[in-house]
Design a protein around this motif. Structure first.
Motif, PDB file in Angstrom:
ATOM      1  N   TYR A 107       0.857  -1.193   0.000  1.00 36.50           N
ATOM      2  CA  TYR A 107       0.000   0.000   0.000  1.00 36.50           C
ATOM      3  C   TYR A 107       0.890   1.239   0.000  1.00 36.50           C
ATOM      4  O   TYR A 107       1.912   1.283   0.693  1.00 36.50           O
ATOM      5  CB  TYR A 107      -0.894   0.038   1.245  1.00 36.50           C
ATOM      6  N   LYS A 108       0.513   2.266  -0.726  1.00 34.79           N
ATOM      7  CA  LYS A 108       1.205   3.547  -0.696  1.00 34.79           C
ATOM      8  C   LYS A 108       0.742   4.339   0.525  1.00 34.79           C
ATOM      9  O   LYS A 108      -0.432   4.323   0.871  1.00 34.79           O
ATOM     10  CB  LYS A 108       0.909   4.355  -1.961  1.00 34.79           C
ATOM     11  N   GLY A 109       1.687   5.038   1.158  1.00 33.03           N
ATOM     12  CA  GLY A 109       1.317   5.898   2.269  1.00 33.03           C
ATOM     13  C   GLY A 109       1.716   5.343   3.622  1.00 33.03           C
ATOM     14  O   GLY A 109       2.374   4.302   3.731  1.00 33.03           O
ATOM     15  N   THR A 110       1.312   6.036   4.673  1.00 34.11           N
ATOM     16  CA  THR A 110       1.653   5.676   6.045  1.00 34.11           C
ATOM     17  C   THR A 110       0.678   4.616   6.579  1.00 34.11           C
ATOM     18  O   THR A 110      -0.242   4.183   5.879  1.00 34.11           O
ATOM     19  CB  THR A 110       1.584   6.916   6.939  1.00 34.11           C
ATOM     20  N   TYR A 111       0.865   4.255   7.846  1.00 29.89           N
ATOM     21  CA  TYR A 111      -0.009   3.242   8.430  1.00 29.89           C
ATOM     22  C   TYR A 111      -1.454   3.726   8.514  1.00 29.89           C
ATOM     23  O   TYR A 111      -2.384   2.957   8.249  1.00 29.89           O
ATOM     24  CB  TYR A 111       0.487   2.837   9.824  1.00 29.89           C
ATOM     25  N   SER A 112      -1.656   4.991   8.871  1.00 31.81           N
ATOM     26  CA  SER A 112      -3.026   5.514   8.953  1.00 31.81           C
ATOM     27  C   SER A 112      -3.701   5.439   7.591  1.00 31.81           C
ATOM     28  O   SER A 112      -4.877   5.071   7.481  1.00 31.81           O
ATOM     29  CB  SER A 112      -3.003   6.967   9.454  1.00 31.81           C
ATOM     30  N   SER A 113      -2.956   5.764   6.535  1.00 29.29           N
ATOM     31  CA  SER A 113      -3.487   5.662   5.178  1.00 29.29           C
ATOM     32  C   SER A 113      -3.798   4.205   4.829  1.00 29.29           C
ATOM     33  O   SER A 113      -4.818   3.905   4.208  1.00 29.29           O
ATOM     34  CB  SER A 113      -2.483   6.247   4.192  1.00 29.29           C
ATOM     35  N   PHE A 114      -2.913   3.309   5.256  1.00 29.31           N
ATOM     36  CA  PHE A 114      -3.126   1.875   5.012  1.00 29.31           C
ATOM     37  C   PHE A 114      -4.422   1.393   5.649  1.00 29.31           C
ATOM     38  O   PHE A 114      -5.205   0.646   5.031  1.00 29.31           O
ATOM     39  CB  PHE A 114      -1.932   1.086   5.566  1.00 29.31           C
ATOM     40  N   GLU A 115      -4.670   1.805   6.882  1.00 32.28           N
ATOM     41  CA  GLU A 115      -5.893   1.374   7.557  1.00 32.28           C
ATOM     42  C   GLU A 115      -7.134   1.833   6.787  1.00 32.28           C
ATOM     43  O   GLU A 115      -8.096   1.080   6.647  1.00 32.28           O
ATOM     44  CB  GLU A 115      -5.925   1.920   8.989  1.00 32.28           C
ATOM     45  N   GLU A 116      -7.094   3.066   6.286  1.00 27.05           N
ATOM     46  CA  GLU A 116      -8.228   3.592   5.513  1.00 27.05           C
ATOM     47  C   GLU A 116      -8.394   2.823   4.200  1.00 27.05           C
ATOM     48  O   GLU A 116      -9.511   2.439   3.831  1.00 27.05           O
ATOM     49  CB  GLU A 116      -8.014   5.075   5.221  1.00 27.05           C
ATOM     50  N   GLN A 117      -7.266   2.593   3.493  1.00 27.24           N
ATOM     51  CA  GLN A 117      -7.332   1.869   2.224  1.00 27.24           C
ATOM     52  C   GLN A 117      -7.814   0.435   2.426  1.00 27.24           C
ATOM     53  O   GLN A 117      -8.608  -0.075   1.638  1.00 27.24           O
ATOM     54  CB  GLN A 117      -5.950   1.840   1.564  1.00 27.24           C
ATOM     55  N   ARG A 118      -7.320  -0.188   3.478  1.00 26.27           N
ATOM     56  CA  ARG A 118      -7.700  -1.589   3.695  1.00 26.27           C
ATOM     57  C   ARG A 118      -9.175  -1.704   4.085  1.00 26.27           C
ATOM     58  O   ARG A 118      -9.871  -2.613   3.652  1.00 26.27           O
ATOM     59  CB  ARG A 118      -6.821  -2.201   4.795  1.00 26.27           C
ATOM     60  N   ALA A 119      -9.645  -0.749   4.905  1.00 29.22           N
ATOM     61  CA  ALA A 119     -11.058  -0.768   5.283  1.00 29.22           C
ATOM     62  C   ALA A 119     -11.947  -0.622   4.050  1.00 29.22           C
ATOM     63  O   ALA A 119     -12.957  -1.325   3.905  1.00 29.22           O
ATOM     64  CB  ALA A 119     -11.339   0.348   6.284  1.00 29.22           C
ATOM     65  N   ALA A 120     -11.558   0.286   3.138  1.00 29.02           N
ATOM     66  CA  ALA A 120     -12.336   0.468   1.905  1.00 29.02           C
ATOM     67  C   ALA A 120     -12.287  -0.789   1.053  1.00 29.02           C
ATOM     68  O   ALA A 120     -13.298  -1.200   0.461  1.00 29.02           O
ATOM     69  CB  ALA A 120     -11.789   1.660   1.128  1.00 29.02           C
ATOM     70  N   ARG A 121     -11.118  -1.410   0.995  1.00 29.23           N
ATOM     71  CA  ARG A 121     -10.979  -2.638   0.194  1.00 29.23           C
ATOM     72  C   ARG A 121     -11.813  -3.771   0.786  1.00 29.23           C
ATOM     73  O   ARG A 121     -12.446  -4.528   0.042  1.00 29.23           O
ATOM     74  CB  ARG A 121      -9.497  -3.034   0.156  1.00 29.23           C
ATOM     75  N   GLU A 122     -11.813  -3.885   2.098  1.00 31.79           N
ATOM     76  CA  GLU A 122     -12.601  -4.937   2.740  1.00 31.79           C
ATOM     77  C   GLU A 122     -14.094  -4.736   2.464  1.00 31.79           C
ATOM     78  O   GLU A 122     -14.830  -5.699   2.245  1.00 31.79           O
ATOM     79  CB  GLU A 122     -12.331  -4.951   4.240  1.00 31.79           C
ATOM     80  N   LEU A 123     -14.521  -3.475   2.482  1.00 34.16           N
ATOM     81  CA  LEU A 123     -15.921  -3.185   2.207  1.00 34.16           C
ATOM     82  C   LEU A 123     -16.290  -3.596   0.783  1.00 34.16           C
ATOM     83  O   LEU A 123     -17.333  -4.215   0.548  1.00 34.16           O
ATOM     84  CB  LEU A 123     -16.189  -1.690   2.425  1.00 34.16           C
ATOM     85  N   LEU A 124     -15.407  -3.274  -0.166  1.00 32.52           N
ATOM     86  CA  LEU A 124     -15.655  -3.656  -1.562  1.00 32.52           C
ATOM     87  C   LEU A 124     -15.654  -5.170  -1.719  1.00 32.52           C
ATOM     88  O   LEU A 124     -16.491  -5.733  -2.438  1.00 32.52           O
ATOM     89  CB  LEU A 124     -14.591  -3.041  -2.474  1.00 32.52           C
ATOM     90  N   ASP A 125     -14.691  -5.835  -1.050  1.00 37.19           N
ATOM     91  CA  ASP A 125     -14.641  -7.300  -1.125  1.00 37.19           C
ATOM     92  C   ASP A 125     -15.916  -7.917  -0.573  1.00 37.19           C
ATOM     93  O   ASP A 125     -16.448  -8.893  -1.127  1.00 37.19           O
ATOM     94  CB  ASP A 125     -13.432  -7.831  -0.334  1.00 37.19           C
ATOM     95  N   ALA A 126     -16.421  -7.368   0.528  1.00 42.50           N
ATOM     96  CA  ALA A 126     -17.642  -7.905   1.135  1.00 42.50           C
ATOM     97  C   ALA A 126     -18.833  -7.724   0.195  1.00 42.50           C
ATOM     98  O   ALA A 126     -19.657  -8.636   0.033  1.00 42.50           O
ATOM     99  CB  ALA A 126     -17.907  -7.209   2.469  1.00 42.50           C
ATOM    100  N   LYS A 127     -18.906  -6.535  -0.443  1.00 41.95           N
ATOM    101  CA  LYS A 127     -20.006  -6.292  -1.384  1.00 41.95           C
ATOM    102  C   LYS A 127     -19.899  -7.209  -2.586  1.00 41.95           C
ATOM    103  O   LYS A 127     -20.902  -7.765  -3.059  1.00 41.95           O
ATOM    104  CB  LYS A 127     -19.990  -4.829  -1.827  1.00 41.95           C
ATOM    105  N   HIS A 128     -18.673  -7.373  -3.087  1.00 47.69           N
ATOM    106  CA  HIS A 128     -18.469  -8.238  -4.249  1.00 47.69           C
ATOM    107  C   HIS A 128     -18.814  -9.689  -3.913  1.00 47.69           C
ATOM    108  O   HIS A 128     -19.446 -10.396  -4.709  1.00 47.69           O
ATOM    109  CB  HIS A 128     -17.029  -8.140  -4.730  1.00 47.69           C
ATOM    110  N   ALA A 129     -18.397 -10.130  -2.724  1.00 44.28           N
ATOM    111  CA  ALA A 129     -18.692 -11.503  -2.310  1.00 44.28           C
ATOM    112  C   ALA A 129     -20.198 -11.720  -2.203  1.00 44.28           C
ATOM    113  O   ALA A 129     -20.712 -12.776  -2.596  1.00 44.28           O
ATOM    114  CB  ALA A 129     -18.020 -11.798  -0.964  1.00 44.28           C
TER     115      ALA A 129
END
Length: 620
Positions: A224-246
């Motif tokens: 992931y690009k960015g700091t840890y705080s940015s990573f947490e935000e990106q990962r949360a968004a990705r998890e949400l998309l994965d859940a919707k896709h699933a």
């Protein structure tokens, strides 16, 4: 570039990394995160070539040097500064060869290379790193063997940083540091000019020092690009998309399967049903991320809240040898709901203070008043050595509840984080984080009114640290903590005390102000060959003693003698007949090398003059 291509790594039959790939560009500063035990350190072993991969490959540029923290702390009679200087293998080899070389051409090559790598400023750069990690100038001249294991690991870290490898691999480097050393390291890594990958559970380090986050989860590496705080935000968004896709895919599979079940027996619909069967076969199932719940940490509430103050210290002196107090004339008070963080470099007396307040040290002078029926729970990492390695968490709790029924003991074991079979795991098989959880449970077993936590976050992952912060904030009694984890202090502490100059004082600023103060008291520039050409003398760490003028005079005289020897050899080579006409390139190299040596000689002479003036002033 570090190229990891489709690698799989298995340890003891367990697949830790499963056909995963990632590319890390030169100059990247990467924070490597993931739950404890997922395989982060294992990947470091594979990158260093110490562990074979089951499949795939790891490729590095051919001339890259890899540096990582030594597994064993340096030891022996050598001084700290010499241990660090020898970590630059090229400089060390060139200096040794320079003492015996006689061929003019080789002398020129050696001296030119020493100038190119800024070898003459190396002692100042090494001293700056040691100073940043908490060693005074006088400490740097002492033998390694005089220091404890934790301090010697700091020397190992200093040596690794000084060598400035092309790829720096650091595995939990802050575990051996205090807050002040951690703040310095954050700043150093943020300016590191080459590639660095650091395994860390320290949120502030990952937000301050890195620009990318490498996440290892369920065998897969994701950058992931960015700091840890940015990573947490990106990962949360990705998890949400994965859940919707699933969910969408599950709905689609359900619709296709219903069509097949309904029409597979009808001849008129057989072809369409068969087509949907093939669609189902081609549809790779996507699963939403399975949340790995973190076991909560909780502290039992005291039965009764005491009246303030619960501890009052009046003009107290305390230490370990009579007549040699570590802390002197300390006056303070602790109230029932205080959240206090102790600041100050290691060696200034933080552990002495908490032992005094916990009742483990008696004062030399002064008075301590404790509330009636005050109970204090004390946690320190060194208590790991006091655990029974052949016992289980259940055994440790059973010892404290000898008459209790089995169900009650099991319930208490589960309450500290060891439910079911985990309660019967031998301590020697527990991870560092699990041992820390057990120690926390034992320290607070009797529901104390006050809890003292001395570096409680070592070996805890990021989520467990958040659980600890929550437990501290929910605890109704008093908390006093010593920690290098700035996130924990900022999340929990409402009072800051600085332990320095043999006393304890309240600090009115916040941690950002404290950080700026600490960094301004050190030479915080990166100690790299490229970035540091004319380094200033390293400033002293606050509250630490500088070497005496006599010591500095002796060191300067030794350096002057060594450099004069180098200049003599260069002059001998330059005095050869017709060298400037016969080999102008060699003559130019020798001239450049002499200029560099002259510059180093001037710095050594200035240090001698400064120390001599201080000695004369002291004599008068």
């Amino acid at each position: 570039m570090l190229s990891i291509t489709d690698i799989s790594v298995r340890i003891a039959g367990r697949l830790l990394i499963d056909h995963s790939s990632v590319q890390i560009v030169p100059g990247a500063r990467v924070g490597f995160v993931g739950r404890n035990g997922v395989g982060k350190s294992t990947l470091f072993h594979a990158i260093r070539g110490e562990l074979p991969t089951e499949s795939g490959n790891i490729a590095l540029p051919p001339r890259w040097r890899i540096g990582s923290l030594a597994q064993e702390a340096p030891d022996g009679p050598e001084s700290l500064i010499n241990v660090v200087l020898k970590a630059d293998l090229e400089r060390d080899a060139l200096l040794r060869e320079a003492e015996t070389a006689h061929d003019p051409h080789r002398i020129a090559e050696i001296q030119t290379r020493l100038v190119d790598i800024d070898a003459h400023s190396a002692p100042a750069r090494a001293a700056a790193i040691l100073s940043g990690l908490g060693f005074s100038t006088s400490d740097q001249a002492r033998p390694c063997a005089e220091f404890s294991g934790g301090w010697r690991m700091r020397v190992a870290l200093a040596a690794t940083l000084f060598s400035a490898p092309d790829l720096l691999l650091l595995d939990e480097p802050t575990n051996y540091l205090d807050l002040e050393g951690t703040l310095w390291l954050e700043n150093h890594l943020a300016n590191y000019p080459r590639t660095v990958i650091v395994i860390s559970h320290d949120r502030d380090l990952l937000d301050t020092s890195v620009d990318q986050i490498l996440h290892l989860d369920r065998g897969k590496l994701t950058l992931y690009k960015g700091t840890y705080s940015s990573f947490e935000e990106q990962r949360a968004a990705r998890e949400l998309l994965d859940a919707k896709h699933a969910k969408r895919q599950a709905d689609e599979r359900k619709r296709l399967q219903a069509f097949v079940d309904r029409f597979k027996a009808k001849a008129s619909k057989a072809r369409q049903a068969q087509s949907r069967v093939k669609m189902l076969e081609r549809m790779k199932p996507t699963t939403a991320l399975v949340t790995q719940d973190v076991r909560e940490i909780s502290f039992p509430a005291p039965e009764k809240l005491l009246s303030p103050p619960i501890i009052a210290v009046d003009d107290v002196s305390v230490g370990y040898e009579p007549g040699k107090p570590v802390l002197n004339r300390v006056t303070l008070r602790v109230d029932p709901d205080d959240r206090i963080a102790l600041l100050g470099s290691n060696g200034n007396g933080k552990s002495t203070l908490v032992k005094l307040l916990a009742g483990k040290l008696a004062p030399f002078a002064g008075r301590i008043t404790r509330a009636d029926k005050l109970s204090v729970g004390y946690f320190a990492q060194h208590q790991v050595d006091e655990l029974n390695l052949d016992g289980s968490p259940y055994d440790h709790i059973r010892k404290l509840m000898p008459e209790a029924p089995e169900s009650k003991v099991r319930g208490r074991v589960g309450a500290i984080g060891f439910s079911g079979k985990a309660g019967d795991t031998l301590v020697k098989s527990l991870s560092g984080g699990e041992k820390a959880r057990l120690l926390l449970g034992l320290a607070t077993f009797y529901a104390p009114n006050m809890i003292i936590l001395d570096e409680p976050t070592n070996h805890l992952d990021i989520d467990s640290r958040a659980a600890l912060a929550e437990a501290i904030n929910e605890f109704p009694g008093a908390i006093m903590m010593v920690s290098h984890d700035r996130y924990l202090i900022e999340a929990c502490a409402d009072r800051l005390w600085v332990v320095a100059n043999q006393t304890v004082t309240a600090y009115d600023g916040d941690l950002d102000e404290y950080r700026r103060m600490i960094l301004s008291s050190n030479d915080s520039r990166p100690a790299s060959r490229e970035r540091v050409k004319e380094p200033a003398k390293p400033e002293r760490v606050r509250n630490e003693k500088r070497a005496s003028p006599r010591q500095r005079i002796a060191q300067a005289e030794s350096e002057i003698e060594r450099i004069n020897g180098i200049i003599t050899k260069i002059d001998t080579a330059l005095a050869l007949p017709d060298i400037f006409t016969r080999d102008p390139k060699q003559a130019a190299q020798l001239t450049k090398a002499r200029a560099g040596a002259e510059s180093a000689l001037q710095r050594a002479e200035e240090e001698w003059l400064e120390a001599s003036a201080e000695l004369d002033e002291a004599a008068n």
